[in-house]
Scaffold this motif. Sequence first.
Motif, PDB file in Angstrom:
ATOM      1  N   ASP A 259       0.815  -1.210   0.000  1.00  0.00           N
ATOM      2  CA  ASP A 259       0.000   0.000   0.000  1.00  0.00           C
ATOM      3  C   ASP A 259       0.854   1.267   0.000  1.00  0.00           C
ATOM      4  N   GLY A 260       2.131   1.143   0.350  1.00  0.00           N
ATOM      5  CA  GLY A 260       3.005   2.316   0.376  1.00  0.00           C
ATOM      6  C   GLY A 260       3.632   2.631  -0.971  1.00  0.00           C
ATOM      7  N   CYS A 261       4.292   1.635  -1.570  1.00  0.00           N
ATOM      8  CA  CYS A 261       5.053   1.882  -2.796  1.00  0.00           C
ATOM      9  C   CYS A 261       4.522   1.153  -4.022  1.00  0.00           C
ATOM     10  N   GLY A 262       3.628   0.189  -3.835  1.00  0.00           N
ATOM     11  CA  GLY A 262       3.066  -0.544  -4.965  1.00  0.00           C
ATOM     12  C   GLY A 262       3.872  -1.757  -5.401  1.00  0.00           C
ATOM     13  N   ASP A 263       4.961  -2.060  -4.707  1.00  0.00           N
ATOM     14  CA  ASP A 263       5.760  -3.233  -5.035  1.00  0.00           C
ATOM     15  C   ASP A 263       4.943  -4.493  -4.782  1.00  0.00           C
TER      16      ASP A 263
ATOM     17  N   LEU B 162       2.194  -3.382   4.176  1.00  0.00           N
ATOM     18  CA  LEU B 162       3.381  -2.621   3.822  1.00  0.00           C
ATOM     19  C   LEU B 162       4.581  -3.543   3.678  1.00  0.00           C
ATOM     20  N   CYS B 163       5.422  -3.239   2.694  1.00  0.00           N
ATOM     21  CA  CYS B 163       6.644  -4.012   2.473  1.00  0.00           C
ATOM     22  C   CYS B 163       7.715  -3.597   3.475  1.00  0.00           C
ATOM     23  N   ASP B 164       8.774  -4.379   3.535  1.00  0.00           N
ATOM     24  CA  ASP B 164       9.854  -4.105   4.471  1.00  0.00           C
ATOM     25  C   ASP B 164      10.506  -2.745   4.215  1.00  0.00           C
ATOM     26  N   GLY B 165      10.628  -2.330   2.964  1.00  0.00           N
ATOM     27  CA  GLY B 165      11.211  -1.031   2.644  1.00  0.00           C
ATOM     28  C   GLY B 165      10.369   0.116   3.152  1.00  0.00           C
ATOM     29  N   CYS B 166       9.061   0.042   2.991  1.00  0.00           N
ATOM     30  CA  CYS B 166       8.164   1.095   3.481  1.00  0.00           C
ATOM     31  C   CYS B 166       8.126   1.116   5.006  1.00  0.00           C
TER      32      CYS B 166
END
Length: 108
Positions: A16-20, A59-63
């Motif tokens: 939901d943050g970056c779309g990855d 959310l992914c780990d990067g976000c």
Amino acid sequence: MKAGFVIEEHVVVYCDGCGDHYSEKDNESICFHSIAQAIAYFSAHSATVGWVYDGDRILCDGCIATLHCLQYGHTYPDTWQTTVWPLGKLTRSRSCAECGIPEIEAQS
């Protein structure tokens, strides 16, 4: 028995943050049979896969790392790595332990 080309529906998870998209190997999306199955998977495995579902967003780990640094600031190590560039210019750098954002300074 299924044979030939068959259209099937599945669920792919996007941050939901970056779309990855979520993947575990070779950057290929993992396909779930339903949203409920995907939610159950991330609820049970979020600590090991790095993605977090909070009941509303995933959310992914990067976000997650970026949000942590926005809230608490970056965590840089005390040591720097020195780089010698062509023509003798020097820089020193280090990366945030949480999000990986680099800090680079020119040396004189």
